[in-house]
Design a protein around this motif. Structure first.
Motif, PDB file in Angstrom:
ATOM      1  N   ASP A 135       8.172 -16.478 121.593  1.00 17.34           N
ATOM      2  CA  ASP A 135       7.566 -17.737 121.161  1.00 17.34           C
ATOM      3  C   ASP A 135       8.556 -18.899 121.303  1.00 17.34           C
ATOM      4  O   ASP A 135       8.180 -20.003 121.721  1.00 17.34           O
ATOM      5  N   HIS A 136       9.817 -18.657 120.940  1.00 19.85           N
ATOM      6  CA  HIS A 136      10.836 -19.696 121.111  1.00 19.85           C
ATOM      7  C   HIS A 136      10.927 -20.122 122.579  1.00 19.85           C
ATOM      8  O   HIS A 136      10.997 -21.323 122.891  1.00 19.85           O
ATOM      9  N   VAL A 137      10.931 -19.124 123.468  1.00 23.58           N
ATOM     10  CA  VAL A 137      11.050 -19.413 124.900  1.00 23.58           C
ATOM     11  C   VAL A 137       9.823 -20.162 125.403  1.00 23.58           C
ATOM     12  O   VAL A 137       9.935 -21.172 126.123  1.00 23.58           O
ATOM     13  N   LEU A 138       8.634 -19.704 125.040  1.00 24.35           N
ATOM     14  CA  LEU A 138       7.406 -20.328 125.537  1.00 24.35           C
ATOM     15  C   LEU A 138       7.260 -21.760 125.038  1.00 24.35           C
ATOM     16  O   LEU A 138       6.810 -22.641 125.793  1.00 24.35           O
ATOM     17  N   ILE A 139       7.636 -22.021 123.794  1.00 23.94           N
ATOM     18  CA  ILE A 139       7.525 -23.375 123.258  1.00 23.94           C
ATOM     19  C   ILE A 139       8.477 -24.321 123.983  1.00 23.94           C
ATOM     20  O   ILE A 139       8.114 -25.450 124.340  1.00 23.94           O
ATOM     21  N   SER A 140       9.708 -23.870 124.233  1.00 24.04           N
ATOM     22  CA  SER A 140      10.656 -24.712 124.975  1.00 24.04           C
ATOM     23  C   SER A 140      10.177 -24.946 126.404  1.00 24.04           C
ATOM     24  O   SER A 140      10.289 -26.070 126.927  1.00 24.04           O
ATOM     25  N   MET A 141       9.658 -23.916 127.039  1.00 26.02           N
ATOM     26  CA  MET A 141       9.148 -24.083 128.398  1.00 26.02           C
ATOM     27  C   MET A 141       7.963 -25.047 128.422  1.00 26.02           C
ATOM     28  O   MET A 141       7.830 -25.854 129.348  1.00 26.02           O
ATOM     29  N   GLN A 142       7.114 -24.974 127.403  1.00 26.90           N
ATOM     30  CA  GLN A 142       5.981 -25.892 127.344  1.00 26.90           C
ATOM     31  C   GLN A 142       6.464 -27.327 127.244  1.00 26.90           C
ATOM     32  O   GLN A 142       5.917 -28.229 127.908  1.00 26.90           O
ATOM     33  N   ARG A 143       7.481 -27.575 126.438  1.00 23.78           N
ATOM     34  CA  ARG A 143       8.008 -28.936 126.290  1.00 23.78           C
ATOM     35  C   ARG A 143       8.651 -29.422 127.584  1.00 23.78           C
ATOM     36  O   ARG A 143       8.386 -30.544 128.034  1.00 23.78           O
TER      37      ARG A 143
END
Length: 288
Positions: free
Chosen positions: A92-100
């Protein structure tokens, strides 16, 4: 009787071709090492750095608090995958940063590339937009982070906008510079055959500008990942940057290194993807 160089047969293949001034594979220019040679050097360099890292920690030259061993970093990565960080899974940490980052990157490309092309074509647009872009471009994101918070609050808007601004300038200026790569002879030839202004832009200027546009996109996404940590400093509870900052406050060095490696790995994977696209879209780059 001809004189021969006894050392020629002992030279590596690419070095022998360099001495002859020839190239035998696509992409080799006058015997410069090809991709196969550079990949081996890259793998050897990475292996050497990891070995030095392991040796320094194994010999105890640096305290584990400052530089944990490679094994400790791997163990921490496995622990983060299994248990997460501050109640959130590592994925989730990775996906949220990638989304941003990628959300801001796509927005910057959607606005910056057409604007850059317009600046390259129109002196009026260049006169209007060039000064503000050049004014804010060298300013570090942390300098205008307080303004983003004051104007847009502490939500996602300020985070994405901060990353957007760091990506926008190199993309727009790269597109503007790429327009100048189009040969004036090609433009005049297209007009002489009756091409409209739009067709000249589409079929002459844009293909000529694509190599520099793609390079600017690669540079821009790098700035985006660099700005991520600054963007997640403000009221963030998820993301790789948040994870790195929170872990650093509690001296969890292994977690910090895991976050740094994740950012580098994602950025490098995207760069490889951009190189693949570049080979397909502009296969002539570097061969003319």
């Amino acid at each position: 009787m001809s004189m021969s160089d006894p050392s020629r047969s002992e030279r590596p293949g690419w070095l022998a071709r360099l001495s002859k001034g020839t190239a035998t594979r696509p992409g080799e220019v006058y015997g410069v090492p090809g991709e196969g040679d550079t990949r081996l050097l890259s793998v050897a360099t990475i292996a050497g750095l990891i070995f030095v890292w392991w040796l320094v920690t194994w010999m105890g030259w640096v305290e584990p608090l400052f530089v944990p061993s490679p094994g400790a970093v791997i163990e921490k990565f496995v622990s983060l995958v299994q248990n997460g960080f501050t109640g959130t899974t590592l994925l989730d940490h990775v996906l949220i940063s990638m989304q941003r980052v990628f959300g801001a990157f796509l927005l910057a490309c959607a606005i910056g590339i057409p604007l850059g092309i317009g600046m390259g074509i129109s002196p009026t647009l260049r006169g209007i937009f060039d000064p503000p872009i050049e004014f804010y471009r060298p300013i570090p994101p942390l300098a205008y982070l307080p303004l983003m918070i004051i104007w847009f609050g502490i939500g996602e808007t300020s985070k994405v906008l901060l990353i957007f601004l760091s990506v926008f300038a190199p993309v727009a200026l790269g597109a503007r510079s790429g327009v100048r790569s189009a040969g004036i002879e090609q433009i005049h030839a297209a007009y002489s055959f009756g091409a409209s202004r739009w067709k000249v832009i589409r079929h002459v200027i844009l293909p000529s500008a694509m190599p520099e546009i793609l390079t600017a996109m690669r540079i821009g996404i790098g700035f985006g990942w660099t700005t991520l940590v600054a963007a997640e400093m403000v009221a963030a509870t998820k993301g790789i940057g948040y994870m790195v900052l929170s872990a650093s406050q509690f001296l969890q060095t292994a977690t910090v290194i895991v976050g740094i490696i994740l950012i580098a790995a994602i950025a490098y994977a995207f760069d490889i993807l951009m190189r693949f696209i570049e080979r397909r879209v502009v296969p002539w780059k570097g061969k003319m």
